[in-house]
Design a protein around this motif. Sequence first.
Motif, PDB file in Angstrom:
ATOM      1  N   LEU A 103       0.830  -1.208   0.000  1.00  0.00           N
ATOM      2  CA  LEU A 103       0.000   0.000   0.000  1.00  0.00           C
ATOM      3  C   LEU A 103       0.861   1.254   0.000  1.00  0.00           C
ATOM      4  CD1 LEU A 103      -2.744   1.547   0.375  1.00  0.00           C
ATOM      5  CD2 LEU A 103      -2.211   1.459   2.822  1.00  0.00           C
ATOM      6  N   TYR A 104       1.876   1.289   0.849  1.00  0.00           N
ATOM      7  CA  TYR A 104       2.724   2.480   0.925  1.00  0.00           C
ATOM      8  C   TYR A 104       3.427   2.734  -0.405  1.00  0.00           C
ATOM      9  CZ  TYR A 104       1.944   1.750   5.924  1.00  0.00           C
ATOM     10  OH  TYR A 104       1.367   1.549   7.158  1.00  0.00           O
ATOM     11  N   ILE A 105       3.875   1.681  -1.057  1.00  0.00           N
ATOM     12  CA  ILE A 105       4.501   1.842  -2.377  1.00  0.00           C
ATOM     13  C   ILE A 105       3.485   2.387  -3.370  1.00  0.00           C
ATOM     14  CG2 ILE A 105       5.496   0.559  -4.320  1.00  0.00           C
ATOM     15  CD1 ILE A 105       6.920  -1.211  -2.159  1.00  0.00           C
ATOM     16  N   LYS A 106       2.257   1.877  -3.324  1.00  0.00           N
ATOM     17  CA  LYS A 106       1.193   2.369  -4.204  1.00  0.00           C
ATOM     18  C   LYS A 106       0.914   3.854  -3.943  1.00  0.00           C
ATOM     19  CE  LYS A 106      -3.585   1.409  -5.484  1.00  0.00           C
ATOM     20  NZ  LYS A 106      -4.780   0.596  -5.203  1.00  0.00           N
ATOM     21  N   CYS A 107       1.106   4.289  -2.698  1.00  0.00           N
ATOM     22  CA  CYS A 107       0.867   5.691  -2.317  1.00  0.00           C
ATOM     23  C   CYS A 107       2.086   6.579  -2.563  1.00  0.00           C
ATOM     24  CB  CYS A 107       0.432   5.767  -0.861  1.00  0.00           C
ATOM     25  SG  CYS A 107      -1.210   5.097  -0.545  1.00  0.00           S
ATOM     26  N   GLY A 108       3.119   6.055  -3.226  1.00  0.00           N
ATOM     27  CA  GLY A 108       4.263   6.873  -3.599  1.00  0.00           C
ATOM     28  C   GLY A 108       5.488   6.750  -2.725  1.00  0.00           C
ATOM     29  N   TYR A 109       5.470   5.851  -1.752  1.00  0.00           N
ATOM     30  CA  TYR A 109       6.626   5.640  -0.892  1.00  0.00           C
ATOM     31  C   TYR A 109       7.593   4.666  -1.553  1.00  0.00           C
ATOM     32  CZ  TYR A 109       4.314   8.109   2.891  1.00  0.00           C
ATOM     33  OH  TYR A 109       3.720   9.077   3.656  1.00  0.00           O
ATOM     34  N   SER A 110       8.883   4.858  -1.318  1.00  0.00           N
ATOM     35  CA  SER A 110       9.925   3.993  -1.871  1.00  0.00           C
ATOM     36  C   SER A 110      10.713   3.368  -0.730  1.00  0.00           C
ATOM     37  CB  SER A 110      10.904   4.791  -2.735  1.00  0.00           C
ATOM     38  OG  SER A 110      10.228   5.409  -3.793  1.00  0.00           O
ATOM     39  N   PRO A 111      10.979   2.069  -0.808  1.00  0.00           N
ATOM     40  CA  PRO A 111      11.798   1.430   0.232  1.00  0.00           C
ATOM     41  C   PRO A 111      13.200   2.032   0.269  1.00  0.00           C
ATOM     42  CG  PRO A 111      10.682  -0.218  -1.099  1.00  0.00           C
ATOM     43  CD  PRO A 111      10.489   1.101  -1.792  1.00  0.00           C
ATOM     44  N   ILE A 112      13.697   2.266   1.492  1.00  0.00           N
ATOM     45  CA  ILE A 112      15.052   2.798   1.649  1.00  0.00           C
ATOM     46  C   ILE A 112      15.928   1.884   2.491  1.00  0.00           C
ATOM     47  CG2 ILE A 112      14.467   5.219   1.252  1.00  0.00           C
ATOM     48  CD1 ILE A 112      14.393   5.584   4.328  1.00  0.00           C
ATOM     49  N   GLY A 113      15.330   0.809   3.011  1.00  0.00           N
ATOM     50  CA  GLY A 113      16.121  -0.135   3.791  1.00  0.00           C
ATOM     51  C   GLY A 113      15.245  -1.245   4.340  1.00  0.00           C
ATOM     52  N   THR A 114      15.845  -2.402   4.510  1.00  0.00           N
ATOM     53  CA  THR A 114      15.127  -3.558   5.050  1.00  0.00           C
ATOM     54  C   THR A 114      16.035  -4.288   6.022  1.00  0.00           C
ATOM     55  OG1 THR A 114      13.847  -3.805   3.010  1.00  0.00           O
ATOM     56  CG2 THR A 114      13.949  -5.719   4.448  1.00  0.00           C
ATOM     57  N   LEU A 115      15.459  -4.711   7.137  1.00  0.00           N
ATOM     58  CA  LEU A 115      16.139  -5.551   8.105  1.00  0.00           C
ATOM     59  C   LEU A 115      15.443  -6.904   8.083  1.00  0.00           C
ATOM     60  CD1 LEU A 115      18.166  -6.004  10.429  1.00  0.00           C
ATOM     61  CD2 LEU A 115      16.381  -5.150  11.978  1.00  0.00           C
ATOM     62  N   GLU A 116      16.146  -7.898   7.593  1.00  0.00           N
ATOM     63  CA  GLU A 116      15.575  -9.234   7.484  1.00  0.00           C
ATOM     64  C   GLU A 116      16.046 -10.100   8.636  1.00  0.00           C
ATOM     65  OE1 GLU A 116      15.803 -10.910   3.584  1.00  0.00           O
ATOM     66  OE2 GLU A 116      15.522  -8.958   2.635  1.00  0.00           O
ATOM     67  N   GLY A 117      15.436 -11.261   8.782  1.00  0.00           N
ATOM     68  CA  GLY A 117      15.860 -12.218   9.787  1.00  0.00           C
ATOM     69  C   GLY A 117      15.224 -12.025  11.145  1.00  0.00           C
ATOM     70  N   LEU A 118      14.128 -11.295  11.208  1.00  0.00           N
ATOM     71  CA  LEU A 118      13.420 -11.166  12.476  1.00  0.00           C
ATOM     72  C   LEU A 118      12.762 -12.507  12.807  1.00  0.00           C
ATOM     73  CD1 LEU A 118      11.717  -7.684  11.984  1.00  0.00           C
ATOM     74  CD2 LEU A 118      13.837  -8.188  13.185  1.00  0.00           C
ATOM     75  N   ALA A 119      12.464 -12.722  14.061  1.00  0.00           N
ATOM     76  CA  ALA A 119      11.822 -13.969  14.482  1.00  0.00           C
ATOM     77  C   ALA A 119      10.593 -14.245  13.625  1.00  0.00           C
ATOM     78  CB  ALA A 119      11.428 -13.877  15.953  1.00  0.00           C
ATOM     79  N   GLY A 120      10.391 -15.500  13.309  1.00  0.00           N
ATOM     80  CA  GLY A 120       9.250 -15.887  12.486  1.00  0.00           C
ATOM     81  C   GLY A 120       9.472 -15.678  11.002  1.00  0.00           C
ATOM     82  N   GLY A 121      10.693 -15.311  10.615  1.00  0.00           N
ATOM     83  CA  GLY A 121      10.979 -15.092   9.208  1.00  0.00           C
ATOM     84  C   GLY A 121      10.515 -13.749   8.684  1.00  0.00           C
ATOM     85  N   HIS A 122      10.234 -12.820   9.578  1.00  0.00           N
ATOM     86  CA  HIS A 122       9.729 -11.506   9.167  1.00  0.00           C
ATOM     87  C   HIS A 122      10.869 -10.538   8.865  1.00  0.00           C
ATOM     88  CE1 HIS A 122       5.723 -12.792  10.256  1.00  0.00           C
ATOM     89  NE2 HIS A 122       6.198 -13.202  11.420  1.00  0.00           N
TER      90      HIS A 122
END
Length: 143
Positions: A111-130
Amino acid sequence: MNEQLQVREGIGEEEEAKLLDLLKSYNVATFGESDRRELAVPLYDDGGQLIGGLTGYTGRGWLYIAMLFVPEHLRERGLAARMLELAEAEARSRGCIGAYIDTMNPAARKLYIKCGYSPIGTLEGLAGGHAITWLQKPLSPSP
């Protein structure tokens, strides 16, 4: 001075408030005033009960969206996008040049991408595979 450190479950509200005051004082002395102002777009039911909404703040020329929640029975109606639009319009009127938000929810990210937001960073490997993703959006000046 006793410099013995130890891990605790948490600290009391007064100690946390003092720590926050110390940090704020340091930040103002180092970086200048932030002009931080709270911002909210609450969502109420017909009985006047809070059931969702958006909260955040503006400061240092940016809008930070801390929370955005729409109850499941009201999703897919464009409420989240409308809340974002209202918050962004207010941020523009406060002189903000951009907005940022973070999410762990893949549907919210889309939704945020559809509203014009762009990813600037991701932290992977949180518990549960999130993963958590931070997104930003430039805000054009108010007309």
